[in-house]
Design a protein around this motif. Structure first.
Motif, PDB file in Angstrom:
ATOM      1  N   ARG A   1      43.774 -95.461 -20.585  1.00  0.00           N
ATOM      2  CA  ARG A   1      43.517 -96.881 -20.869  1.00  0.00           C
ATOM      3  C   ARG A   1      44.473 -97.233 -21.995  1.00  0.00           C
ATOM      4  N   PRO A   2      45.705 -97.600 -21.675  1.00  0.00           N
ATOM      5  CA  PRO A   2      46.744 -97.733 -22.704  1.00  0.00           C
ATOM      6  C   PRO A   2      46.301 -98.559 -23.913  1.00  0.00           C
ATOM      7  N   LYS A   3      46.228 -97.842 -25.028  1.00  0.00           N
ATOM      8  CA  LYS A   3      45.850 -98.487 -26.276  1.00  0.00           C
ATOM      9  C   LYS A   3      46.230 -97.565 -27.417  1.00  0.00           C
ATOM     10  N   LEU A   4      46.649 -98.151 -28.518  1.00  0.00           N
ATOM     11  CA  LEU A   4      46.958 -97.424 -29.742  1.00  0.00           C
ATOM     12  C   LEU A   4      45.774 -97.632 -30.693  1.00  0.00           C
ATOM     13  N   HIS A   5      45.231 -96.532 -31.198  1.00  0.00           N
ATOM     14  CA  HIS A   5      44.071 -96.583 -32.079  1.00  0.00           C
ATOM     15  C   HIS A   5      44.479 -96.146 -33.482  1.00  0.00           C
ATOM     16  N   GLN A   6      44.058 -96.883 -34.487  1.00  0.00           N
ATOM     17  CA  GLN A   6      44.257 -96.450 -35.873  1.00  0.00           C
ATOM     18  C   GLN A   6      42.921 -95.902 -36.354  1.00  0.00           C
ATOM     19  N   LEU A   7      42.921 -94.638 -36.724  1.00  0.00           N
ATOM     20  CA  LEU A   7      41.692 -93.971 -37.117  1.00  0.00           C
ATOM     21  C   LEU A   7      41.543 -93.945 -38.632  1.00  0.00           C
TER      22      LEU A   7
ATOM     23  N   SER B   1      25.117 -85.248 -47.818  1.00  0.00           N
ATOM     24  CA  SER B   1      24.087 -84.246 -47.550  1.00  0.00           C
ATOM     25  C   SER B   1      24.257 -83.774 -46.105  1.00  0.00           C
ATOM     26  N   THR B   2      23.596 -82.703 -45.741  1.00  0.00           N
ATOM     27  CA  THR B   2      23.675 -82.204 -44.371  1.00  0.00           C
ATOM     28  C   THR B   2      23.206 -83.272 -43.381  1.00  0.00           C
ATOM     29  N   ALA B   3      22.130 -83.958 -43.707  1.00  0.00           N
ATOM     30  CA  ALA B   3      21.602 -85.004 -42.817  1.00  0.00           C
ATOM     31  C   ALA B   3      22.581 -86.176 -42.709  1.00  0.00           C
ATOM     32  N   ALA B   4      23.136 -86.594 -43.833  1.00  0.00           N
ATOM     33  CA  ALA B   4      24.101 -87.705 -43.818  1.00  0.00           C
ATOM     34  C   ALA B   4      25.370 -87.310 -43.064  1.00  0.00           C
ATOM     35  N   ALA B   5      25.802 -86.057 -43.239  1.00  0.00           N
ATOM     36  CA  ALA B   5      26.986 -85.587 -42.514  1.00  0.00           C
ATOM     37  C   ALA B   5      26.723 -85.624 -41.014  1.00  0.00           C
ATOM     38  N   ARG B   6      25.546 -85.204 -40.596  1.00  0.00           N
ATOM     39  CA  ARG B   6      25.211 -85.205 -39.162  1.00  0.00           C
ATOM     40  C   ARG B   6      25.208 -86.629 -38.616  1.00  0.00           C
ATOM     41  N   GLN B   7      24.625 -87.574 -39.353  1.00  0.00           N
ATOM     42  CA  GLN B   7      24.599 -88.975 -38.922  1.00  0.00           C
ATOM     43  C   GLN B   7      26.012 -89.543 -38.836  1.00  0.00           C
ATOM     44  N   THR B   8      26.826 -89.262 -39.831  1.00  0.00           N
ATOM     45  CA  THR B   8      28.206 -89.747 -39.853  1.00  0.00           C
ATOM     46  C   THR B   8      28.993 -89.158 -38.685  1.00  0.00           C
ATOM     47  N   LEU B   9      28.803 -87.867 -38.452  1.00  0.00           N
ATOM     48  CA  LEU B   9      29.478 -87.201 -37.334  1.00  0.00           C
ATOM     49  C   LEU B   9      29.066 -87.814 -36.004  1.00  0.00           C
ATOM     50  N   GLU B  10      27.788 -87.996 -35.796  1.00  0.00           N
ATOM     51  CA  GLU B  10      27.309 -88.552 -34.521  1.00  0.00           C
ATOM     52  C   GLU B  10      27.838 -89.964 -34.288  1.00  0.00           C
TER      53      GLU B  10
ATOM     54  N   ALA C   1      30.549 -90.815 -31.395  1.00  0.00           N
ATOM     55  CA  ALA C   1      30.227 -91.833 -30.391  1.00  0.00           C
ATOM     56  C   ALA C   1      31.391 -92.820 -30.235  1.00  0.00           C
ATOM     57  N   ASP C   2      31.989 -93.222 -31.347  1.00  0.00           N
ATOM     58  CA  ASP C   2      33.138 -94.132 -31.295  1.00  0.00           C
ATOM     59  C   ASP C   2      34.341 -93.474 -30.624  1.00  0.00           C
ATOM     60  N   LEU C   3      34.595 -92.199 -30.947  1.00  0.00           N
ATOM     61  CA  LEU C   3      35.728 -91.492 -30.335  1.00  0.00           C
ATOM     62  C   LEU C   3      35.514 -91.289 -28.837  1.00  0.00           C
ATOM     63  N   LEU C   4      34.288 -90.992 -28.441  1.00  0.00           N
ATOM     64  CA  LEU C   4      33.984 -90.856 -27.010  1.00  0.00           C
ATOM     65  C   LEU C   4      34.159 -92.198 -26.289  1.00  0.00           C
ATOM     66  N   ALA C   5      33.669 -93.275 -26.898  1.00  0.00           N
ATOM     67  CA  ALA C   5      33.783 -94.608 -26.294  1.00  0.00           C
ATOM     68  C   ALA C   5      35.232 -95.050 -26.170  1.00  0.00           C
ATOM     69  N   SER C   6      36.070 -94.656 -27.133  1.00  0.00           N
ATOM     70  CA  SER C   6      37.476 -95.059 -27.093  1.00  0.00           C
ATOM     71  C   SER C   6      38.291 -94.220 -26.114  1.00  0.00           C
ATOM     72  N   GLY C   7      37.722 -93.090 -25.690  1.00  0.00           N
ATOM     73  CA  GLY C   7      38.448 -92.210 -24.775  1.00  0.00           C
ATOM     74  C   GLY C   7      39.345 -91.213 -25.474  1.00  0.00           C
ATOM     75  N   LEU C   8      39.227 -91.093 -26.801  1.00  0.00           N
ATOM     76  CA  LEU C   8      40.056 -90.134 -27.526  1.00  0.00           C
ATOM     77  C   LEU C   8      39.542 -88.704 -27.400  1.00  0.00           C
ATOM     78  N   VAL C   9      38.270 -88.546 -27.166  1.00  0.00           N
ATOM     79  CA  VAL C   9      37.693 -87.234 -26.856  1.00  0.00           C
ATOM     80  C   VAL C   9      36.760 -87.411 -25.666  1.00  0.00           C
ATOM     81  N   GLN C  10      36.471 -86.314 -25.025  1.00  0.00           N
ATOM     82  CA  GLN C  10      35.498 -86.343 -23.938  1.00  0.00           C
ATOM     83  C   GLN C  10      34.734 -85.037 -23.922  1.00  0.00           C
ATOM     84  N   ARG C  11      33.576 -85.087 -23.307  1.00  0.00           N
ATOM     85  CA  ARG C  11      32.794 -83.862 -23.166  1.00  0.00           C
ATOM     86  C   ARG C  11      33.377 -83.052 -22.028  1.00  0.00           C
TER      87      ARG C  11
END
Length: 87
Positions: free
Chosen positions: A14-20, A52-61, A65-75
């Protein structure tokens, strides 16, 4: 573009340039062929003691989710493993 503190990624399907931002960039770097629990541990280690570990997990998730939605990573087919599909 590390010298500018920016990461640009392109999605050819999906041709697009993403700034992370720095968080998305870190997740993208850590995610390649990683199971979620391994990724979560690596992300928590890199963001401690700022998060904190909990905050890191929330930030990671949220970032993942944004990276998966953008197509930059996939499962991958083996369910809980991720792969970078563009950088």
């Amino acid at each position: 573009m590390p010298e500018l503190g920016a990461c640009l990624a392109y999605t050819p399907a999906r041709p697009k340039l993403h700034q992370l931002n720095a968080t998305a960039w870190l997740i993208l770097e850590l995610a390649e062929d990683q199971e979620m629990e391994t990724l979560a541990a690596a992300f928590a280690a890199r963001t401690a003691p700022q998060l904190s570990t909990a905050a890191a997990r929330q930030t990671l998730e949220a970032g993942l989710a944004d990276l998966l939605a953008s197509g930059l990573v996939q499962r991958r087919d083996d369910a809980d493993t991720l792969k970078e599909i563009s950088a």
